[in-house]
Design an enzyme around this catalytic site. Structure first.
Site, short mmCIF file in Angstrom:
data_model
loop_
_atom_site.label_atom_id
_atom_site.label_comp_id
_atom_site.label_asym_id
_atom_site.label_seq_id
_atom_site.Cartn_x
_atom_site.Cartn_y
_atom_site.Cartn_z
N PRO A 142 -12.07 -0.72 -0.20
CA PRO A 142 -12.36 -2.15 -0.24
C PRO A 142 -13.32 -2.60 -1.35
O PRO A 142 -14.44 -3.04 -1.09
CB PRO A 142 -12.94 -2.41 1.14
CG PRO A 142 -13.62 -1.13 1.50
CD PRO A 142 -12.75 -0.05 0.91
N CYS A 143 -12.88 -2.50 -2.59
CA CYS A 143 -13.69 -2.98 -3.71
C CYS A 143 -14.00 -4.47 -3.61
O CYS A 143 -14.96 -4.94 -4.22
CB CYS A 143 -12.98 -2.70 -5.03
SG CYS A 143 -12.99 -0.97 -5.48
#
Length: 177
Positions: A142-143
């Protein structure tokens, strides 16, 4: 005429619609190696070819139905989890950043500086940002949970509007913006 060499590997992929656009998932024998989001499935296929130029790419909608469903679930309900194996391709530093990202709970954000501290290298803020940019497994890694020091939504490979939507879904806790 010279013989062509066999493909270095085989990558299976599938595309499907999500609330944020088309999603492509790709899987090697080691696990999920790519999740990409775009408005155009053809663009995703072209990006996959660029990402794995020496691989034989096989469309496999039936074989990847569950994997695609999990990726779409992460978009629609970001608190969900991906439970399959991952094929993380990157440097040791990039992989440490990606593993740290996967520990950030849905609904929370970190700055690039905070993430650099988490990986034990507080001065590597630019390298952390580059590792986030190199992530090819959207939403599973989850950047989108990494923000600028001032709280701004900067730098997301799949578009800042998608990043904003994902964060809003997480913030509301119900998965929908």
């Amino acid at each position: 005429m010279p013989k062509s060499s066999p493909p270095a590997e085989t990558i299976h992929y599938a595309t499907g619609p999500s609330s944020l656009g088309a999603v492509l998932v790709a899987q090697s024998t080691a696990g999920l190696c790519s999740v990409m989001i775009d408005d155009d499935p053809k663009v995703l296929r072209d990006q996959l070819t660029l990402r794995f130029p020496d691989a034989e790419l096989i469309e496999d909608v039936a074989g990847l139905r569950a994997v695609l469903a999990q990726a779409i679930a992460l978009i629609d309900a970001p608190a969900a989890a991906y439970d399959g194996p991952l094929d993380l391709r990157g440097t040791a530093f990039q992989q440490s950043v990606w593993r740290a990202l996967m520990t950030v709970p849905a609904g929370q954000t970190l700055t690039y500086s905070e993430l650099a501290q988490r990986v034990g290298n507080p001065k590597a803020v630019r390298a952390v940002a580059a590792a986030c940019g190199a992530n090819r497994i959207a939403v599973v890694i989850p950047c989108h949970r990494i923000i600028g020091r001032n709280g701004s939504l900067i730098g997301y490979r799949w578009g800042v509007k998608r990043k904003q939507s994902l964060l809003q879904r997480e913030e509301r806790g119900n998965g929908y913006a």
